[in-house]
Enzyme design. Structure first.
Site, short mmCIF file in Angstrom:
data_model
loop_
_atom_site.label_atom_id
_atom_site.label_comp_id
_atom_site.label_asym_id
_atom_site.label_seq_id
_atom_site.Cartn_x
_atom_site.Cartn_y
_atom_site.Cartn_z
N HIS A 176 0.84 -1.22 0.00
CA HIS A 176 0.00 0.00 0.00
C HIS A 176 0.86 1.26 0.00
CE1 HIS A 176 -3.15 -2.84 1.28
NE2 HIS A 176 -2.22 -3.27 2.11
N GLU A 227 8.69 7.70 -17.29
CA GLU A 227 7.27 8.05 -17.43
C GLU A 227 6.74 7.60 -18.79
OE1 GLU A 227 7.24 12.06 -14.64
OE2 GLU A 227 7.86 12.20 -16.71
N LYS A 279 15.35 21.55 -12.78
CA LYS A 279 14.73 20.24 -12.93
C LYS A 279 15.58 19.22 -13.68
CE LYS A 279 11.08 19.19 -11.81
NZ LYS A 279 9.75 19.35 -12.35
N SER A 331 13.66 20.87 -17.79
CA SER A 331 12.44 21.65 -17.97
C SER A 331 12.78 22.89 -18.80
CB SER A 331 11.90 22.07 -16.61
OG SER A 331 11.10 23.22 -16.73
#
Ligand code: ARG
Length: 474
Positions: free
Chosen positions: A156, A290, A283, A277
């Site tokens: 979880h 992803e 970043k 970025s």
């Protein structure tokens, strides 16, 4: 005449129809398999006497010339080429004349396309298996590199129990081993020759299908013509296998993405496999991970698409089946490219051992305490309750379970003695998981050694499949 099927048409077929029905932009990927299949078909036609030796020689030379043209990017696709089968046949007739007109004897594009797909899949399954093995080997290297490092396991997404980081890597080796087994089973299911059943009924001509199967290294021959031209089970199974592998990759990427967050900082992803970025200068983002996650979604869509495409079809061949190739090719490419890049990323990813160490909550030892009490004769339900109360006591009094005194423990059960302090230790916790499948160092060490041997054997096995598949038999 522009189209090979034009004979029965009084009017010229509309340009839009040709544009709408053509598939060459996609099935040109099958060109080499189509030629390989045609060479085997030609040899068989000559063997059974349907064409002469001279025809055979001319056709095969013509096909080889076309193969070379394609390789050198010199093969011209014409606007009238419907699919790769007709394009190659058109060029063949141009190159070798009358002999070329005999190639399609006893053959339909309906059985031909299944053959092309199966030849393509044989090769691609072998490629995929090799990429999976490379990925597994990299995971194995990491489990050796970080042997001894303890991480919190999660259920979880809440810290559960301490485990070896190596045990985590081995978990994914297991998942991909099952994937490999599935691909190997599908390899056998795919290994059935479709060619020779014609459009849907079989043929009046004395084709020798056994000979073609031998030439193309198929272990079986299909039994029913109607089934053969409509069957896409083999393809769906393989697509499913790809999807499941991609889901495994997606899960793995999700862990890496979480571990890469500023909050976790368990890992440092290599700069060269991250992106920045356009606006925020600080970043360094895990975009590749992803995208693997999102490509898994595309693959699921592709599988769903093919299942839906097949669902409403009557026997036997229907043109709908033409649409199976785009999702098939795309999914195979997605899996290959994802495995390739992720293998590189994992190889170069560094784990922040100190950060991981400091992040494990001592509550992850709660289950060890409960099992300690069980060993002392307390029924598990009761020991669970006792430890639950201890945890609560710690939370309320802002104490670490690891720093309680024996007196404090005894307040919850008189059975506690000083042995409890051996239990309150992450290394001991890990090493006590001696049950088969547990995370003890001895188990994990044994598993690492086992996988070293297994993966070596796997590579050899795939190499032998590749060899058997690579040449057209005499
Ligand atoms: N391009 C077709 C396919 O991919 C094969 C052609 C069959 N065409 C036909 N009219 N029967 O399935």
């Amino acid at each position: 005449m522009k189209y090979m099927w034009e004979g029965r048409f009084k009017d010229k077929v509309a340009y839009e129809v040709i544009e709408f029905t053509k598939s060459i932009d996609i099935d040109k990927k099958l060109a080499f398999y189509d030629i390989k299949g045609s060479i085997a078909h030609t040899k068989m036609l000559s063997k059974v006497g349907l064409i002469t030796k001279i025809d055979e020689e001319r056709i095969i030379n013509g096909l080889k010339k076309i193969e070379e043209e394609i390789r050198k990017n010199k093969f011209k696709i014409l606007p009238t080429d419907e699919d790769i089968h007709t394009a190659i046949e058109r060029r063949l007739i141009k190159l070798v004349g009358k002999s070329g007109e005999k190639l399609h004897t006893g053959r339909s594009r309906n059985d031909q396309i299944v053959l092309d797909e199966k030849l393509y899949l044989k090769e691609e399954i072998i490629n995929l298996l090799n990429y999976i093995i490379d990925f597994q080997k990299t995971l194995l290297e990491k489990s050796e590199e970080y042997f001894g490092v303890i991480i919190p396991s999660y259920t979880h997404l809440k810290q559960s129990q301490p485990v070896l980081l190596s045990h985590y890597f081995l978990a994914y080796i297991e998942k991909f081993e099952r994937d490999k087994e599935r691909f190997l089973i599908s390899y056998d299911k795919n290994n059935v020759l479709p060619l020779g059943v014609g459009a849907c009924a079989g043929t009046n001509l004395p084709l020798d299908r056994e000979y073609v199967a031998k030439l193309l290294n198929f272990s079986k021959i299909s039994n029913n013509s109607l089934d053969t031209v409509s069957d896409r089970d083999f393809l769906i199974e393989i697509l499913f296998n790809c999807v499941l592998s991609l889901i495994h990759l997606s899960n793995f990427c999700e862990d890496l993405i979480i571990w890469n967050t500023d909050e976790f900082s368990f890992i440092n992803l290599p700069d060269k496999y991250c992106t920045g970025s356009s606006l925020m200068p600080h970043k360094k983002n895990p975009d590749v991970l992803e995208l693997i996650r999102s490509k898994a979604a595309i693959a699921i869509g592709n599988l769903t698409g093919i299942l839906t495409l097949i669902k409403g079809l009557p026997l036997s061949y229907n043109r709908d089946l033409q649409e199976d190739k785009k999702p098939l090719f795309e999914t195979i490419e997605i899996l290959k490219s994802s495995l390739k890049i992720l293998t590189k990323i994992v190889k170069e990813t560094k784990f922040n051992v100190e950060k991981i160490k400091n992040s494990i909550s001592s509550f992850t030892l709660a289950t060890d305490i409960a099992e300690y009490l069980v060993k002392k004769g307390i029924p598990f339900r009761n020991s669970h309750k006792i430890v639950g109360k201890i945890v609560n006591y710690c939370i309320e009094n802002k104490k670490e379970i690891i720093s309680l005194t024996l007196e404090e423990f005894k307040n919850f059960s008189p059975i506690f003695n000083k042995e409890i302090f051996n239990v309150l230790n992450f290394e001991n916790s890990v090493d006590s998981k001696k049950v088969i499948g547990g995370t003890s160092s001895t188990n994990v060490k044994m598993e690492i050694e086992k996988w070293k041997k297994n993966l070596k054997k796997s590579s050899i096995h795939i190499l032998s499949l590749k060899k058997a598949n690579s040449t057209l038999k005499k």
